[in-house]
Design an enzyme around this catalytic site. Structure first.
Site, PDB file in Angstrom:
ATOM      1  N   ASP B 187       0.857  -1.191   0.000  1.00 35.76           N
ATOM      2  CA  ASP B 187       0.000   0.000   0.000  1.00 35.76           C
ATOM      3  C   ASP B 187       0.895   1.244   0.000  1.00 35.76           C
ATOM      4  OD1 ASP B 187      -1.765  -2.073   0.581  1.00 35.76           O
ATOM      5  OD2 ASP B 187      -3.017  -0.840   1.897  1.00 35.76           O
ATOM      6  N   LYS B 250      -7.260   3.100  -3.146  1.00 33.25           N
ATOM      7  CA  LYS B 250      -7.655   3.033  -1.739  1.00 33.25           C
ATOM      8  C   LYS B 250      -7.953   4.446  -1.262  1.00 33.25           C
ATOM      9  CE  LYS B 250      -5.375   1.859   2.661  1.00 33.25           C
ATOM     10  NZ  LYS B 250      -4.212   1.204   3.283  1.00 33.25           N
ATOM     11  N   LYS B 286     -10.214  -0.362  -2.299  1.00 33.09           N
ATOM     12  CA  LYS B 286     -10.043  -0.585  -0.857  1.00 33.09           C
ATOM     13  C   LYS B 286     -10.510   0.650  -0.110  1.00 33.09           C
ATOM     14  CE  LYS B 286      -6.738  -1.542   2.839  1.00 33.09           C
ATOM     15  NZ  LYS B 286      -5.390  -1.994   3.220  1.00 33.09           N
TER      16      LYS B 286
END
Lengths: 288, 350
Positions: B187, B250, B286
């Protein structure tokens, strides 16, 4: 000419006055069978919301100094005094004017009486214990947490206060199911609580069917103690509630016969506060 | 030359300074060719499109903010009952990235979290494992060891999380080290400094370089939507992150006040849908930050289902990043099983 603005009796949850999530109501009649008002017929989700509010408020309420809780509770009695006539009017639907007046005055007295115990009951119910060893051993009461209180129908306002005041004075928060037959004065008491510095969520007042709500209340795992005083006339409901409470290991309490003589001054006792506390015993090392 | 891409963008924006800024980090990049970069992202887009996008020449439609918020509110107001609720709660667990990103994370805490990730409810073996755990790079090896054989993936934040403003070579190195330590997913954060300054090329290149550094590992690009200022920027950043090679986009780091919200989830779902329609490539979503209640989790599932369809309701394309959410979901599942409201004290402490 003036317009008669009539009151909608609602719930008192988290410091606000919501209607039921379910939208349901039930009629409240006076002793002659005439409709007085519609009260909220509380649902399982109303109970859930009230428990969430009570849980969220509990820590902050218990962390206040006992003296400060006494001040706030005394303030409630002051506000109740100002609403004396309104309480009498609401109780009059069920009893005579003289009886209603007596009940309201006794209610305010009782509230003040318990308010004064906030910083004193621990001296009565706590102890320092003689032990064999180099320890200072002492026992202190602590609030159990969230309490469910089921109110009876006789002396609806006085009985409410006789159970709720000793419950919250030690730092508990509560979800109260008001008298099913005579709920109106209890809802008005919510207005006194809302305007007297009692933090939202400390007392949450539901109205509705005892037979419906009590099993949900007893089975709710986040209620630490349930006071079944208001179920006294319904043995089957008490058994159901006790079994549900056992499954979630919640304590069950009832008013003693002496406590249930609501109008009698001798029914009030610091040991009633003890029904709603846990005792913590500390072994503190000291010199030999 | 990668520099060629940037130069091109720089010219388009009429900003020569930007070209100079880029010279040094570019020298440290593992690849030096726009062809390689374009070939990488060409899984979805022709190199010309990528170049035009990086130069800010692709028009991204403006977002109708009022309509977006109204639709998000309508989708979150749905009542989900009984069997659907239970299915949604189980799906939320299967799609969860159980996360701990604190300076105080210890190996012991990470091991405990991994045990919980594999078997969320010790009293009910039928509850599925979560999709992944998400930790700092330093703790990846411990998580990997604890999760051996479980099928639960290890995700690591990297690239100077949560600001993303370390030197690029250091950021790329952090990614590689996290992968060497066993991370399956990475991430990273969008370079908001470059993005908000209008230097889309630089923001793009950072992501593309990170994707190359990831190799086979999945790359999730955190947009930090709460810092982008406008919905238009969130859509633009979504398109940029997808074009630059992100496998997931995300919402948030969870480190600022505004985290995942229903409008962001809806907007980013729409961007993913548009990207899919243009390119045929399915990018994942996400949602992270501020998702604490079971109710929120099924609201987000509704948004994704209604926007992207059931294809996206799998851990391969949808994740919920959360720490305290899991206990609330477990509590609601037990409530559904027993009919009785539960208390938080009966569930393990995170």
């Amino acid at each position: 000419m003036s317009i008669d603005v009539r009151k909608t009796y609602k719930l008192y949850v988290n410091g606000a006055f919501p209607r039921s999530e379910s939208g349901r109501t039930y009629p409240v009649n006076n002793s002659r069978g005439r409709l007085v008002a519609n009260a909220v017929l509380g649902s399982r989700k109303d109970l859930r919301d009230a428990v969430i509010a009570a849980r969220a408020a509990q820590n902050g309420w218990a962390k206040r100094s006992a003296y400060n809780r006494a001040q706030i509770l005394y303030r409630v009695a002051e506000v109740m005094q100002g609403r004396r006539e309104q309480f009498i009017t609401e109780l009059r639907h069920g009893v005579s004017a003289a009886a209603a007046e007596r009940e309201v005055d006794a209610t305010i007295d009782r509230w003040v009486w318990y308010a004064g115990w906030a910083d004193k009951f621990a001296q009565i119910t706590g102890a320092s214990n003689p032990v064999d060893g180099p320890y200072f051993n002492f026992t202190v009461p602590e609030p159990v947490g969230v309490v469910g209180v089921v109110c009876p129908d006789d002396a609806p306002l006085l009985a409410f206060v006789s159970r709720v005041a000793p419950c919250i004075v030690s730092g508990n928060t509560c979800v109260v199911l008001a008298s099913e037959r005579w709920p109106l004065a209890s809802v008005t008491l919510g207005e006194a609580l809302a305007t007297s510095d009692v933090p939202g969520g400390v007392v949450n007042i539901l109205t509705g069917r005892r037979a419906e709500i009590v099993p949900w209340m007893a089975g709710h795992a986040d209620i630490d103690t349930i006071d079944l005083t208001g179920c006294a006339g319904d043995r089957a409901l008490v058994v159901t509630a006790e079994q549900a409470a056992a499954a979630s290991v919640s304590r069950v309490v009832h008013a003693t016969p002496r406590e249930a003589q609501w109008a009698n001054e001798s029914s009030q006792s610091p040991y009633t506060i003890g029904s709603f506390v846990e005792y913590k015993t500390v072994w503190h090392p000291k010199g030999p | 030359m990668l520099g060629g891409l940037v130069t091109h963008a720089g010219e388009a924006l009429g900003n020569e300074q930007m070209v100079d800024d880029r010279d040094e980090p570019v020298a440290h990049l593992p690849v030096g060719s726009i062809t390689v970069m374009a070939a990488l992202v060409a899984r979805s887009n022709p190199p010309d499109w990528v170049r035009a996008f990086a130069a800010g020449a692709v028009r991204i439609p403006a977002v109708d903010a009022v309509g977006l918020e109204a639709r998000a509110a309508a989708l979150t107001g749905r009542s989900i009952k009984k069997a659907s609720k239970i299915a949604a709660l189980r799906l939320a667990i299967e799609c969860m990235d159980l996360t701990t990103l604190e300076g105080t994370d210890t190996p012991g805490k990470v091991r405990a979290m991994c045990a919980k990730a594999v078997q969320p409810d010790p009293r009910d073996a039928s509850i599925p494992s979560v999709a992944a755990v998400c930790v700092y790079p330093e703790l990846v090896a411990i998580a990997k060891h604890s999760l051996q054989g479980s099928g639960v993936k290890v995700a690591s934040v990297a690239g100077a999380f949560p600001s993303g403003l370390g030197p690029l070579p250091t950021r790329l190195d952090e990614i590689r080290r996290a992968i060497d330590a066993g991370a399956d997913e990475i991430d990273i954060v969008l370079n908001r400094s470059a993005f908000l300054a209008g230097d889309l090329a630089r923001a793009f290149d950072d992501i593309a370089a990170s994707k190359l550094a990831c190799g086979a590992a999945h790359l999730k690009v955190i947009l930090e939507a709460g810092e982008l200022g406008t919905y238009d920027n969130v859509r633009r950043a979504s398109m940029l992150a997808m074009a630059a090679g992100g496998d997931f986009i995300k919402t948030s780091t969870g480190k600022i006040g505004v985290n995942a919200t229903p409008p962001f989830a809806l907007l980013m779902s729409e961007a993913i849908r548009d990207h899919f329609e243009q390119t045929g490539v399915k990018v994942g979503l996400k949602l992270a930050g501020g998702i604490r209640t079971a109710k929120q989790s099924w609201q987000y599932l509704v948004i994704v289902n209604e926007t992207l369809g059931p294809d996206w309701l799998t851990p391969h394309l949808f994740r919920l990043g959360a720490s305290s959410l899991l206990n609330d979901v477990l509590m609601q599942l037990r409530m559904q099983a027993t009919g009785l409201y539960q208390r938080p004290d009966d569930f393990t402490v995170d």
